[in-house]
Motif scaffolding. Structure first.
Motif, short mmCIF file in Angstrom:
data_model
loop_
_atom_site.label_atom_id
_atom_site.label_comp_id
_atom_site.label_asym_id
_atom_site.label_seq_id
_atom_site.Cartn_x
_atom_site.Cartn_y
_atom_site.Cartn_z
N ALA A 278 0.82 -1.21 0.00
CA ALA A 278 0.00 0.00 0.00
C ALA A 278 0.85 1.26 0.00
N LYS A 279 2.12 1.15 0.41
CA LYS A 279 3.00 2.31 0.45
C LYS A 279 3.80 2.50 -0.83
N HIS A 280 3.61 1.61 -1.81
CA HIS A 280 4.33 1.77 -3.07
C HIS A 280 3.80 3.00 -3.81
N PRO A 281 4.68 3.85 -4.34
CA PRO A 281 4.22 5.08 -5.00
C PRO A 281 3.21 4.84 -6.11
N HIS A 282 3.41 3.83 -6.94
CA HIS A 282 2.49 3.58 -8.05
C HIS A 282 1.13 3.09 -7.57
N VAL A 316 3.10 -18.65 2.91
CA VAL A 316 2.85 -17.24 2.63
C VAL A 316 2.23 -16.59 3.86
N VAL A 317 2.89 -15.54 4.35
CA VAL A 317 2.42 -14.80 5.53
C VAL A 317 2.01 -13.41 5.08
N PRO A 318 0.78 -12.96 5.37
CA PRO A 318 0.32 -11.65 4.89
C PRO A 318 0.91 -10.50 5.71
N CYS A 319 0.55 -9.30 5.30
CA CYS A 319 1.00 -8.10 6.00
C CYS A 319 -0.13 -7.09 5.99
N TRP A 320 -0.23 -6.31 7.05
CA TRP A 320 -1.28 -5.28 7.11
C TRP A 320 -1.09 -4.23 6.04
N ARG A 321 0.10 -4.17 5.42
CA ARG A 321 0.34 -3.21 4.34
C ARG A 321 -0.08 -3.74 2.97
N HIS A 326 -6.89 -7.03 4.67
CA HIS A 326 -7.38 -6.31 5.84
C HIS A 326 -6.25 -5.51 6.50
N VAL A 327 -6.53 -4.25 6.79
CA VAL A 327 -5.55 -3.37 7.43
C VAL A 327 -5.71 -3.50 8.94
N ILE A 328 -5.34 -4.64 9.47
CA ILE A 328 -5.52 -4.93 10.88
C ILE A 328 -4.41 -5.88 11.32
N TYR A 329 -4.04 -5.78 12.60
CA TYR A 329 -3.06 -6.71 13.18
C TYR A 329 -3.64 -7.26 14.47
N PRO A 330 -3.61 -8.58 14.66
CA PRO A 330 -3.17 -9.63 13.75
C PRO A 330 -3.99 -9.66 12.45
#
Length: 488
Positions: A278-282, A316-321, A326-330
């Motif tokens: 989500a933080k990638h400029p493009h 494969v382990v996801p990331c909140w980014r 989902h933008v949540i942790y865990p």
């Protein structure tokens, strides 16, 4: 008329997008069967040519394959599976459809935080043979014992004059007491840390700390590997996202990683997000001409199709980014769609604990080391190995993410945090990807690995490879590991 003009412009834009930039599953298989590079598979459809332009700075690098760090005696290590057995990956499955979050009541949150104080506080008291704790917010002219959570009495970061102790006894009424650390020779503290103290409180407002206890000994995993040395050592490769440079979305480092896996055929490949950052400029600028879910599926297909029929298991382990998740942790595991039905593909939650042939792994994608490093205070400043100390906090606090309150960028669901983030038993290998410098350290009997990132800014990053053997009789630890960090 304006509506017709907009429809005409949109139809032209759709026609301008090359169809070969969005291959379906059959196209992926065709590319792989023809032996072509998976780059066309990873390449997203876009309205901007910059998105699908290879990074010349990455292609011109001269350090590809360089070994930058070794752990143990790596002489004689093959880094390839000698016996091509299919490893068994076992884990406690987290059901995506049952992963409801942000439904907590305030009282439930308070109870969870209070339970952590009680559980870890009792561990500290027992391990250090301390007496029962008392309420530190009242006057004590004589030495007394207290346990509680470190809090910050300042708007900014924690500092030696803003340390508060929130104890279990006073939690229900919201009270805390200031700590005077001036008489301590050494300390390392961060908000959310569970500690025990011995001190005096002469005025009921501030505790003068005489002794500080923070080091809770982790319980080490005692399970034995299910493979023998006759089978050959277990080969594992670890990489963490982002998987592409910030000036393109061509995923060249990921392409090179897939080529490495095809050539070396390790038993397991552990991939930690983010995959579609989500933080990638493009991504932030909305330059993609396809959905984020479609791009993610394309990335996974580009990894798995070259490994079809291989014994290599992909975790494969996801990331909140991950922008499509989902933008949540865990963070719950990725959904397994019809395009991603691979028998050697395993979707985990973040954080997660799993075993590969009896070797226990713990993984989180959140940069807990960086977050702790921003909030921690340590005295003396250069007193110890900083990276090892930060990783030691995770093991000592028996939690993948012990910082509270969490970093501003991170949304934490305390209900799932209580269930998934706790580490009652330390794994054999703990993987903590971070923007901080890569390292491999044996900390409190657990091997902690930070492979850094596969892509760093405009250039390539690094990955880790591990060769794991069953330890011989009389060994203190059940596994023996040699490992390397190398440039992609």
């Amino acid at each position: 008329m304006e509506k017709c003009l907009m429809e005409h412009v949109f139809s032209q834009r759709k026609e301008d997008v090359p169809k070969e930039n969005t291959p379906d599953g059959s196209a992926v298989k065709k590319l792989v069967s023809q032996g072509r590079s998976p780059r066309a598979v990873f390449s997203p459809a876009s309205f901007s040519p910059k998105v699908a332009t290879p990074s010349t700075k990455y292609e011109s690098r001269t350090n590809s394959g360089d070994i930058v760090l070794e752990h143990g005696n790596c002489e004689g290590a093959s880094w390839s599976a000698r016996t091509k057995f299919t490893p068994v990956v076992a884990h406690d499955e987290v059901k995506h459809q049952r992963f409801r979050f942000m439904f907590e009541r305030l009282q439930e949150k308070a109870d969870i935080l209070d339970d952590v104080i009680h559980e870890l506080g009792q561990e500290l008291l027992q391990q250090n043979n301390l007496s029962e704790p008392t309420n530190p917010t009242v006057r004590h002219a004589e030495l007394f014992v207290a346990a509680g959570r470190v809090c910050c009495d300042a708007n900014g970061r924690l500092n030696p004059t803003s340390v508060l102790l929130e104890s279990e006894q006073s939690f229900g009424c919201g009270k805390s007491v200031a700590l005077d650390l001036s008489q301590l020779e050494t300390y390392s503290l961060f908000p959310g840390q569970i500690i025990a103290i011995e001190g005096v409180n002469l005025d009921g407002k501030k505790v003068i700390v005489k002794k500080l206890y923070t080091d809770i000994k982790p319980v080490l995993a005692d399970s034995l590997p299910t493979f023998s040395n006759d089978d050959g050592p277990l080969q594992v490769v670890v990489a963490a996202g982002p998987y592409t440079q910030t000036d393109t979305l061509m995923y060249q480092p990921l392409e090179d990683l897939v080529s490495y896996i095809r050539n070396h055929e390790p038993h397991a490949l552990i991939l930690v997000g983010p995959f579609v950052d989500a933080k990638h400029p493009h991504v932030e600028e909305g330059k993609l001409a396809e959905t984020h879910d479609s791009l993610f599926e394309k990335i996974v297909e580009g990894i798995m199709e070259p490994l079809r029929g291989s014994h290599t298991q992909v975790v494969v382990v996801p990331c909140w980014r991950d922008v499509h998740h989902h933008v949540i942790y865990p963070t719950p595991p990725f959904l397994r769609t019809k395009r991603l039905m691979y028998t050697n593909l395993h979707f985990m939650s973040d954080p997660c604990q799993f075993s590969i042939c009896g070797v226990k792994f713990g993984v989180t994608s959140v940069d807990v080391l960086f977050h702790l490093g921003k909030e921690e205070i340590s005295y003396p400043a250069q007193g110890s190995d900083r990276l090892g100390r930060l990783a030691g906090h995770v093991l000592s606090q028996r939690n993948f993410y012990p910082l509270f309150p969490p970093a501003e960028e991170l949304s934490v669901d305390l209900g799932h945090w209580e269930k998934l983030s706790h580490l009652p038993v330390a794994p054999h290998i703990l993987i903590l990807p971070s923007d901080l410098r890569y390292f491999i350290k044996n900390i409190k009997g657990c091997l902690v690995v930070n492979p850094e990132r596969l892509a760093k800014g405009l250039v390539g990053g690094s990955m880790a490879r591990l060769e794991i053997k069953a330890a011989g009789q009389g060994s203190q630890f059940p596994v023996s590991v040699v490992a390397q960090i190398l440039k992609i």
